[in-house]
Each structure stands twice: as structure tokens, then as C-alpha cells.
Design a protein around this motif. Sequence first.
Motif, PDB file in Angstrom:
ATOM      1  N   ASP A  56       0.844  -1.491  -0.621  1.00 50.29           N
ATOM      2  CA  ASP A  56      -0.662   0.032   0.152  1.00 50.29           C
ATOM      3  C   ASP A  56       0.793   1.445   0.067  1.00 50.29           C
ATOM      4  N   ARG A  83       1.588   3.662   3.767  1.00 50.42           N
ATOM      5  CA  ARG A  83       1.701   3.029   4.638  1.00 50.42           C
ATOM      6  C   ARG A  83       3.169   2.074   4.478  1.00 50.42           C
ATOM      7  N   ASN A 118       4.827  -1.193   4.875  1.00 47.22           N
ATOM      8  CA  ASN A 118       4.304  -2.981   5.874  1.00 47.22           C
ATOM      9  C   ASN A 118       4.426  -3.323   6.484  1.00 47.22           C
ATOM     10  N   HIS A 147       1.086  -1.332   7.793  1.00 43.98           N
ATOM     11  CA  HIS A 147      -0.433  -2.016   7.570  1.00 43.98           C
ATOM     12  C   HIS A 147      -0.315  -3.310   8.234  1.00 43.98           C
TER      13      HIS A 147
END
Length: 449
Positions: free
Chosen positions: A224, A227, A229, A232
Motif C-alpha cells: 500500500d 503506509r 508494510n 499495514h
Amino acid sequence: MSTSFILNTADRERLTAAHPQVFNRSFMQRYGLLAGILIVFAYLVACFFFFNVGPAFMQGRWDRASSYIQDWYSWRAQPRLRFEDGKVEPQWSSRGQYPVDAKIDWLQPLPDGGYSVVYAGTDNRLDVTPTRVDVYVDGKNYPVIINGEQARASDDVPQEIQQDGNKVLVHFGFAGQAEIRTSQVYVQRRFLGWANFLFDTKSEFWGKGYGELAALALWGERLDPERSNIGHMVDDFLDNSVWQHADILSKLMQTLVMAFVGTLFGTLVALPLAFIAARDITANRAANWGMKRLFDFLRSIDMLIWALFFTRSFGPGPIPGIAAIFFTDTGALGKVYAEALENVDDKQREGVKSVGASPIAVNRFGVLPQVLPVFISQSLYFWESNTRSATIIGAVGAGGIGLKLLEAMGTNADWDKVAYMVLLILFVVFLFDHISNSLRSRLIGKTQH
């Protein structure tokens, strides 16, 4: 060389008169221990028959208890293979252990529209069709014929297969079981561990191994762009729709706040009231007696009863839990504080009084320094104990993780989640016990074990 002493009659009478408690012991002094053991044994025997302990153990559903224990450290996939329009249609439970249209290695479609359920290798499986289920036990086939009225197994089946009225039960040990009915086959397939504990099936990290997750967290490309990982992963972990980590951790914090605030309020109120209850501090017998009776009233009603009362009064939530802890601790702490005040050293108090100090100053400088370490030590112990008690009172509607625990137990299918919350509670209790012991050790000047 040995020397023997022989007492004459006069010596014996003189010793008996000087030490009558040694030579003329009462019956209870001689046989009290034996009598106590016999009374306790008789009481236990009476309880055994009065509470029907024997029949209760004989009638216990130990197989069900074993299944519940297994649910603590394993998980069950529970598809229903329904017979519809000449085909077998899988229908899954709400736990959602697999994504939609996932390829499952132990549940494979058959060419004729049925499904094969593998338990322990191909030698132990079910081949399910709408009119027949082939049950393989150790490689040997035992067919179960299904018609509109019943599912019927043959007579020469092993103990793993049982005819139960119009249905057939199949047991494969820890690997699971199946219930063959006329309209469906209810499958239970068990696996070690907790399913989807980190991420649910909607997460992009679902199904990835620990190595892949570590690589994504440390140097992998962002899934994403908005943000990292790691962020996330944390979000997906907390938002896990099955395990509800965010809600459980929030309820756990609510329980800790209930215990802390209730104990703090109880300490602050019990401290001044204990000075009124102590005879050596307040020279008013009526005030002493009335305050001690108030402490007796508050602590004689169990915390759980107070929680039920306040829940009915204010509704569910943390306020009834805090009030229940506050009332109970005010009574209990007030009693122990008053007893500590009645045993202080009068010399220090008299010394402060001799310089013309006011009564408040006498108690502040002559009494409080003597008992303050004991007071704080007792409050820390109650705080530690209330951390456990807050879980119980939460189950009756006072909020916190106790209510969440009761909800999970009520489903009768979330015992792995129950185990998760129990482990969280144990960890917190052990942590708070260590913190409380360390603080008390510093206050009273010695190591506690």
C-alpha cells in the motif's frame, strides 16, 4: 557410660505440682490432632455422598470435555456438504478460515459432483456423493447408503463408524469426525494451532509464511503506497474480523483501568476513615464502633454482588465495575488500616505531641510515617488481586475482558479465542504480580517471594 535417674514418690508429686500442664494434659491435648483428622475425614465422606460426587463423575461427558480441551490449542474447519439438485454443495461456518473459492488440499472435488474429505492420508477419508458416502478406514472401504429416510452403514463396520439412529457418526481421532445425515454431511476437520490468528482472509498478508512476512516488513516493496508494510501488518492484525484483537486488547485495558481506579478510590477513602475507626487515634467509642461496622458492611458483601447491584443501577459498563471494587476495597482496606494504626509505637506520637503540635500534625508526623509503607503495601496487593477480580465482575455486565470472555464461551465454538484471552489475562496477572512484589519489597525493605 549411662546414668539413670529414678524418681521417688515425693519428687514425682513435686514435679507434677510445679508443671501440671505437662503431666495432667486434657483429652484434647492428648488426642486433639487425631480427633481433628477423623472429623475432617468424616466430613469429606459426608460431602462425597451429600453432593453425589460419585454419580457426577460417572455421568460426566468426558468425551465432550476432551473435545473442548482440544479446541483450546487447535482449530476446526466445519463445512457442511449439503445435497442439492443431485450435487454436493459445501457450506462454510461463519468463522471463515478460508477465502472464497480457495483450493483446499483436504477437500477435493470428485468427477461425479461429489467431494473427497481427507483426514489422515488417503487411507482415512470420505468420498461424499448425494446417495452414498464411502468411508475409508485404514484403506478399507465401508459404504454408507443414503436414502430419503436414513443414512445406513453396513453391519461389519469398525469402531470408528457408529450407527446413531438415522445418521452415521465417523471418528478419525484428533484429525476430526463426520456426521452423515440424509440431507448433508457435517464435517469437522481439526488442525493444530489457531487459524488465521495474525491475519484474516481479507488481508493481503493471509497465507504467507513467517519468512515472507519478515522480508516484506524489512525490505519488501510496499503493498500500500500510503503506509509501510509494518504499519499495514499492524492494522490488519488489529482489524482481524475473526480474532478481534483490537476489541480484546481494548477490553483488557478497560479491565486494568477498572482495577486501578477502583483500588485507588478505595485507598483514598479508606485512609482517613481508618483514623476514625482506630481507638488509639480517635478517642470516641461511638465513632470507632460505627466506622468499623461500616467497614464490616462494605466488605461482607462480595464484590460480585456489588457488581450485580451497580450493573442493575447504572447499566453495563466500567462504572459498575469501578464502583464494586471501590466499595469492597474501602471496607477491606479500612479494616486493615485501622488495625495497623492501633498497633503504632506511641513514643513517636507522644514526641510530636510534646512540642505542642496540633492533632492533625501529630497524626501526620507521628503516626503516618510508621504505617505508610504498610498502607501502600496493602493497597498494592489489593490492586494486584483486583486485576483478577475485575475479570470476573466483568462477566456479569461490568465491562472489560470478562464480558468478552463470557461471550466467547457462550458460542460454544470459540474455545481457541477463550484460550487466547485466558493467556492474556495470565500474562497481565503475572506482570502485575511481579511489579507489585517489587514495589512492596522496596517499601518494607526485604525481598518477597
